[in-house]
Design an enzyme around this catalytic site. Structure first.
Site, PDB file in Angstrom:
ATOM      1  CE  LYS A 195      42.406 141.690 -21.543  1.00  0.00           C
ATOM      2  NZ  LYS A 195      43.042 140.587 -22.266  1.00  0.00           N
ATOM      3  CE  LYS A 248      39.373 142.360 -24.110  1.00  0.00           C
ATOM      4  NZ  LYS A 248      40.314 141.299 -24.191  1.00  0.00           N
TER       5      LYS A 248
HETATM    6  C1  PBG Z   1      43.333 137.351 -23.912  1.00  0.00           C
HETATM    7  C2  PBG Z   1      42.088 138.078 -24.282  1.00  0.00           C
HETATM    8  C3  PBG Z   1      40.836 138.124 -23.623  1.00  0.00           C
HETATM    9  C4  PBG Z   1      39.978 138.850 -24.457  1.00  0.00           C
HETATM   10  C5  PBG Z   1      40.729 139.245 -25.542  1.00  0.00           C
HETATM   11  N1  PBG Z   1      42.026 138.778 -25.410  1.00  0.00           N
HETATM   12  C6  PBG Z   1      40.366 137.485 -22.387  1.00  0.00           C
HETATM   13  C7  PBG Z   1      40.887 137.845 -21.069  1.00  0.00           C
HETATM   14  O1  PBG Z   1      41.714 138.735 -20.898  1.00  0.00           O
HETATM   15  O2  PBG Z   1      40.470 137.146 -20.153  1.00  0.00           O
HETATM   16  C8  PBG Z   1      38.517 139.118 -24.194  1.00  0.00           C
HETATM   17  C9  PBG Z   1      37.688 139.395 -25.410  1.00  0.00           C
HETATM   18  C10 PBG Z   1      36.217 139.314 -25.212  1.00  0.00           C
HETATM   19  O3  PBG Z   1      35.673 139.142 -24.100  1.00  0.00           O
HETATM   20  O4  PBG Z   1      35.531 139.436 -26.224  1.00  0.00           O
HETATM   21  N2  PBG Z   1      44.014 137.835 -22.816  1.00  0.00           N
END
Ligand code: PBG
Length: 324
Positions: A195, A248
């Protein structure tokens, strides 16, 4: 030689031939729909930058989840927006928290829909970071226990799968151990393994009210410049007991999806995140692109890169188009 021996255009002459040569076919089975759960009744707050997406109270969540299931979408992933936030994100693991209640109600009404829960603290903490804050930094090891508690509370509520998105080191092992000790060894973990610290999450943070109140997430989410590190993250999560490895965002990281698909034998998921969705919607609204075609091209590309599951706000639109 006047022309090449092999003429690839022979195989593209008509749609039937193109169908036969097609290497990648997007299926409704590949899609996972993200949904936002909020307190209240009859609530359906539009999310500005994500047309067609809403903050939904549990009654409306059930309706949307049913629409998704009726279209053939196998799974949803739930994000909670609690009414109270505190330093420890206690609503993330409250027995009657918003996600726990949403899971219970949806599973009651739609037992065959796979309900995945996002496991993180950022939506539940008043500081908006994904873990326990010590001074200005997120304390990795103090956070693990809170994440495991959240995952366990989701499993107790009836979640079919948990998806940790916090990027703390060691959280998959901790969550696996906690689930196993509590008779939830059958609940899989979809790990947000690679991520990235991405600016494509902007619209989501508005929707989930989860923007950090100070600093940023660079000390725990990955540097967009790194690819080899993603392999290490994915390999670690496999060793810790993950069942699905997620990358992601998706579109700017197709190379990462492809490399992880080669290195890891587990199913690979990709999250087509909020900013990727909003860009297409905005350009479509301006009349600059054909939104539907760009959506299908995007999702097909993510699958072609190696993802067998795609978390996407386009899930309903794409499913309707595939079924048409
Ligand atoms: C929670 C989380 C996030 C997303 C999914 N789970 C936000 C982040 O890490 O700031 C982002 C999903 C999206 O942008 O569609 N940590």
């Amino acid at each position: 030689m006047l022309f090449p021996d092999y003429r690839p255009r022979r195989m593209r002459r008509n749609e039937t031939l193109r169908r036969m040569m097609r290497e990648t076919t997007l299926s409704v089975d590949d899609l996972i729909l993200p949904l936002f759960a909020i307190e209240g009744k009859g609530v359906k707050n539009p999310i500005d930058a994500m047309p067609g997406n809403f903050q939904l109270s549990v009654d409306n969540l059930v309706k949307t989840a049913k629409q998704a299931f009726d279209l053939g979408i196998p799974a949803i992933i739930l994000f909670g927006i609690p009414s109270k936030k505190d330093a420890l994100g206690t609503q993330a693991y409250a027995k009657d928290g918003i996600v726990q209640r949403a899971v219970k109600t949806i599973k009651d009404k739609l037992p065959d829909l796979v309900v995945i829960t996002d496991v993180c603290l950022c939506e539940y903490t008043d500081h908006g970071h994904c873990g326990f804050i010590d001074g200005q930094t997120v304390d990795n090891d103090a956070t693990l226990d809170l994440l495991a508690k959240a995952a366990l509370s989701h499993a107790k509520a009836g979640a079919d799968m948990v998806a940790p998105s916090d990027m703390m080191d060691g959280r998959v092992a901790e969550i696996r151990a906690t689930l196993d000790e509590n008779d939830f060894s059958q609940i899989p973990i979809m790990s947000y393994a690679a991520k990235y610290c991405s600016s494509f999450y902007g619209p989501f943070r508005e929707a989930a009210q989860s923007a950090p109140q100070f600093g940023d997430r660079r000390s725990y989410q990955m540097d967009p410049a790194n690819a080899r590190e993603a392999i290490r993250e994915a390999t670690m999560d496999v060793e810790e007991g993950a069942d699905i490895i997620m990358v992601k965002p998706a579109l700017p990281y197709l190379d990462i999806i492809c490399r992880i698909r080669d290195e890891v034998d587990l199913p690979v998921a990709a999250y087509n995140v909020s900013g990727e969705f909003s860009m297409i919607k905005a350009a479509e609204k301006m009349g600059w692109i054909d939104g539907q075609k760009v959506m299908m091209e995007t999702l097909t590309s993510i699958k072609r890169a190696g993802a067998e599951m795609i978390l996407t706000y386009f899930a309903m639109e794409a499913a309707a188009l595939i079924n048409a």
